[in-house]
Motif scaffolding. Structure first.
Motif, PDB file in Angstrom:
ATOM      1  N   LYS A   1      44.485  32.206  23.202  1.00 46.77           N
ATOM      2  CA  LYS A   1      45.068  33.031  24.140  1.00 46.77           C
ATOM      3  C   LYS A   1      44.446  32.479  25.556  1.00 46.77           C
ATOM      4  O   LYS A   1      44.910  32.220  26.650  1.00 46.77           O
ATOM      5  N   PHE A   2      43.121  31.736  25.292  1.00 48.52           N
ATOM      6  CA  PHE A   2      42.354  31.221  26.384  1.00 48.52           C
ATOM      7  C   PHE A   2      42.982  29.898  26.948  1.00 48.52           C
ATOM      8  O   PHE A   2      43.710  29.227  26.256  1.00 48.52           O
ATOM      9  N   VAL A   3      42.695  29.914  28.306  1.00 50.12           N
ATOM     10  CA  VAL A   3      43.223  28.495  28.835  1.00 50.12           C
ATOM     11  C   VAL A   3      42.039  27.917  29.475  1.00 50.12           C
ATOM     12  O   VAL A   3      41.398  28.250  29.997  1.00 50.12           O
ATOM     13  N   ASP A   4      41.814  26.581  28.929  1.00 46.47           N
ATOM     14  CA  ASP A   4      40.497  25.806  29.381  1.00 46.47           C
ATOM     15  C   ASP A   4      39.493  26.733  29.118  1.00 46.47           C
ATOM     16  O   ASP A   4      38.492  26.773  29.886  1.00 46.47           O
ATOM     17  N   GLY A   5      39.168  27.583  27.914  1.00 48.28           N
ATOM     18  CA  GLY A   5      38.199  28.250  27.361  1.00 48.28           C
ATOM     19  C   GLY A   5      38.155  29.461  28.302  1.00 48.28           C
ATOM     20  O   GLY A   5      37.082  30.323  28.259  1.00 48.28           O
ATOM     21  N   LYS A   6      38.937  30.106  29.189  1.00 48.85           N
ATOM     22  CA  LYS A   6      38.869  30.969  30.065  1.00 48.85           C
ATOM     23  C   LYS A   6      40.136  31.836  29.941  1.00 48.85           C
ATOM     24  O   LYS A   6      41.248  31.499  29.730  1.00 48.85           O
ATOM     25  N   PRO A   7      39.631  33.378  30.009  1.00 54.90           N
ATOM     26  CA  PRO A   7      41.137  34.074  29.750  1.00 54.90           C
ATOM     27  C   PRO A   7      42.003  34.337  30.865  1.00 54.90           C
ATOM     28  O   PRO A   7      41.446  34.005  32.018  1.00 54.90           O
ATOM     29  N   ILE A   8      43.112  34.589  30.635  1.00 54.39           N
ATOM     30  CA  ILE A   8      44.017  34.758  31.711  1.00 54.39           C
ATOM     31  C   ILE A   8      44.357  36.253  31.507  1.00 54.39           C
ATOM     32  O   ILE A   8      44.426  37.144  30.468  1.00 54.39           O
ATOM     33  N   PHE A   9      44.703  37.163  32.632  1.00 56.32           N
ATOM     34  CA  PHE A   9      44.934  38.449  32.677  1.00 56.32           C
ATOM     35  C   PHE A   9      46.179  38.854  33.282  1.00 56.32           C
ATOM     36  O   PHE A   9      46.859  37.985  33.991  1.00 56.32           O
ATOM     37  N   ASN A  10      47.009  39.751  32.775  1.00 53.64           N
ATOM     38  CA  ASN A  10      48.322  40.075  33.321  1.00 53.64           C
ATOM     39  C   ASN A  10      47.894  41.034  34.317  1.00 53.64           C
ATOM     40  O   ASN A  10      46.650  41.384  34.815  1.00 53.64           O
ATOM     41  N   GLU A  11      48.969  41.605  35.169  1.00 51.59           N
ATOM     42  CA  GLU A  11      48.748  42.262  36.342  1.00 51.59           C
ATOM     43  C   GLU A  11      48.056  43.453  36.170  1.00 51.59           C
ATOM     44  O   GLU A  11      47.509  44.388  37.104  1.00 51.59           O
ATOM     45  N   ASN A  12      47.892  44.089  34.932  1.00 52.39           N
ATOM     46  CA  ASN A  12      47.156  45.361  34.883  1.00 52.39           C
ATOM     47  C   ASN A  12      45.662  45.051  34.340  1.00 52.39           C
ATOM     48  O   ASN A  12      44.999  46.185  34.080  1.00 52.39           O
ATOM     49  N   GLY A  13      45.208  43.888  34.158  1.00 49.21           N
ATOM     50  CA  GLY A  13      43.785  43.455  33.898  1.00 49.21           C
ATOM     51  C   GLY A  13      43.742  43.524  32.147  1.00 49.21           C
ATOM     52  O   GLY A  13      42.467  43.337  31.591  1.00 49.21           O
ATOM     53  N   LYS A  14      44.720  43.563  31.580  1.00 53.34           N
ATOM     54  CA  LYS A  14      45.015  43.154  29.701  1.00 53.34           C
ATOM     55  C   LYS A  14      44.824  41.789  29.884  1.00 53.34           C
ATOM     56  O   LYS A  14      45.400  41.032  30.595  1.00 53.34           O
ATOM     57  N   ILE A  15      44.003  41.092  28.849  1.00 54.51           N
ATOM     58  CA  ILE A  15      44.002  39.916  28.454  1.00 54.51           C
ATOM     59  C   ILE A  15      45.463  39.283  27.813  1.00 54.51           C
ATOM     60  O   ILE A  15      45.727  39.933  27.108  1.00 54.51           O
ATOM     61  N   ALA A  16      45.843  38.302  28.519  1.00 51.44           N
ATOM     62  CA  ALA A  16      47.208  37.864  28.108  1.00 51.44           C
ATOM     63  C   ALA A  16      47.233  36.979  27.285  1.00 51.44           C
ATOM     64  O   ALA A  16      46.314  36.128  27.097  1.00 51.44           O
ATOM     65  N   LYS A  17      48.431  36.473  26.687  1.00 49.71           N
ATOM     66  CA  LYS A  17      48.681  35.325  25.848  1.00 49.71           C
ATOM     67  C   LYS A  17      48.908  34.128  26.864  1.00 49.71           C
ATOM     68  O   LYS A  17      49.673  34.138  27.457  1.00 49.71           O
ATOM     69  N   GLY A  18      47.923  33.114  26.602  1.00 46.43           N
ATOM     70  CA  GLY A  18      48.175  31.917  27.313  1.00 46.43           C
ATOM     71  C   GLY A  18      49.312  31.153  26.973  1.00 46.43           C
ATOM     72  O   GLY A  18      49.912  31.477  25.699  1.00 46.43           O
ATOM     73  N   PRO A  19      49.551  29.974  27.464  1.00 43.75           N
ATOM     74  CA  PRO A  19      50.774  28.964  26.728  1.00 43.75           C
ATOM     75  C   PRO A  19      50.285  28.299  25.675  1.00 43.75           C
ATOM     76  O   PRO A  19      51.342  28.042  24.885  1.00 43.75           O
ATOM     77  N   ASN A  20      49.195  28.328  25.269  1.00 42.71           N
ATOM     78  CA  ASN A  20      49.061  27.682  23.790  1.00 42.71           C
ATOM     79  C   ASN A  20      48.530  28.810  22.652  1.00 42.71           C
ATOM     80  O   ASN A  20      48.330  28.389  21.582  1.00 42.71           O
ATOM     81  N   TYR A  21      48.989  29.922  23.024  1.00 46.43           N
ATOM     82  CA  TYR A  21      48.718  31.139  22.028  1.00 46.43           C
ATOM     83  C   TYR A  21      49.390  30.829  20.689  1.00 46.43           C
ATOM     84  O   TYR A  21      50.480  30.427  20.726  1.00 46.43           O
ATOM     85  N   VAL A  22      48.850  31.149  19.651  1.00 43.60           N
ATOM     86  CA  VAL A  22      49.262  30.824  18.277  1.00 43.60           C
ATOM     87  C   VAL A  22      48.924  32.246  17.710  1.00 43.60           C
ATOM     88  O   VAL A  22      47.660  32.673  17.554  1.00 43.60           O
ATOM     89  N   PRO A  23      49.987  32.925  17.166  1.00 39.72           N
ATOM     90  CA  PRO A  23      49.906  34.289  16.493  1.00 39.72           C
ATOM     91  C   PRO A  23      49.032  34.085  15.189  1.00 39.72           C
ATOM     92  O   PRO A  23      48.862  33.164  14.624  1.00 39.72           O
ATOM     93  N   PRO A  24      48.559  35.252  14.829  1.00 40.52           N
ATOM     94  CA  PRO A  24      47.615  34.975  13.724  1.00 40.52           C
ATOM     95  C   PRO A  24      48.492  34.866  12.426  1.00 40.52           C
ATOM     96  O   PRO A  24      49.473  35.362  12.399  1.00 40.52           O
ATOM     97  N   ASN A  25      48.099  33.911  11.299  1.00 37.22           N
ATOM     98  CA  ASN A  25      48.567  33.853  10.328  1.00 37.22           C
ATOM     99  C   ASN A  25      48.205  34.850   9.170  1.00 37.22           C
ATOM    100  O   ASN A  25      47.079  34.354   8.633  1.00 37.22           O
ATOM    101  N   LEU A  26      48.527  36.043   8.947  1.00 37.20           N
ATOM    102  CA  LEU A  26      47.961  36.976   7.887  1.00 37.20           C
ATOM    103  C   LEU A  26      48.883  36.990   6.596  1.00 37.20           C
ATOM    104  O   LEU A  26      48.425  37.670   5.597  1.00 37.20           O
ATOM    105  N   GLU A  27      49.746  35.920   6.420  1.00 38.85           N
ATOM    106  CA  GLU A  27      50.341  36.074   5.308  1.00 38.85           C
ATOM    107  C   GLU A  27      49.679  35.891   3.787  1.00 38.85           C
ATOM    108  O   GLU A  27      50.006  36.537   3.005  1.00 38.85           O
ATOM    109  N   SER A  28      48.338  35.138   3.999  1.00 40.37           N
ATOM    110  CA  SER A  28      47.454  34.859   2.862  1.00 40.37           C
ATOM    111  C   SER A  28      47.019  36.096   2.317  1.00 40.37           C
ATOM    112  O   SER A  28      46.638  36.381   1.151  1.00 40.37           O
TER     113      SER A  28
END
Length: 157
Positions: free
Chosen positions: A116-143
């Protein structure tokens, strides 16, 4: 990579607002867990109470995350500590009972959260929640699913 380091990097100086938003996120995850389960009871009123509770938790989680309600203090530090620690213990127990490699699944979620981080830093939405950055990859929990599926089948048929 681990969850605590992720939070230390994302929130080096946490605020009361961060606490409020994180509580909302925690409740949202609890609601997702409850929504993944089916409950059986012959008591219609208990079914309705459960549904009302779930709807109430969803509303509370959203209100906390969006800043419509705030935590204004802590009434008991010892109860807060006990409750948080006990949640970790009971969650670990539930993971064990369904044969989830909890450490492995958590490591995969940590990997995803760091994406979720961009250049090692978090981005936040308007409410202060840590947001998903442009390089976000969801967890792969299939295994992790086959072991849990087998245990759930064993437990619940």
């Amino acid at each position: 990579m681990n969850t605590l380091n992720w939070f230390k990097q994302a929130l080096p100086n946490p605020t009361a607002t961060n606490f409020t938003v994180q509580l909302g996120c925690h409740l949202e995850e609890l609601v997702e867990t409850l929504a993944a389960l089916s409950f059986d009871t012959a008591e219609p009123e208990l079914r309705m109470d459960s549904a009302r509770t779930l709807v109430g938790l969803v509303a509370l989680a959203e209100a906390l995350k969006k800043g419509r309600i705030y935590v204004s203090g802590v009434t008991s530090n010892s109860e807060l500590i006990d409750g948080l620690a006990d949640q970790h213990v009971t969650l670990t127990g539930l993971a064990h009972i369904v044969n989830l490699d909890f450490d492995g699944a958590k490591a995969e979620v940590d990997r995803s959260n760091f994406s979720k981080f961009v250049d090692g830093k978090p981005i936040f939405n308007e409410n202060g929640k840590i947001a998903k950055g442009p390089n976000y990859v969801p967890p792969n929990l299939e295994s992790f699913i086959p072991a849990v599926e087998a245990q759930v089948k064993k437990l619940f048929g």
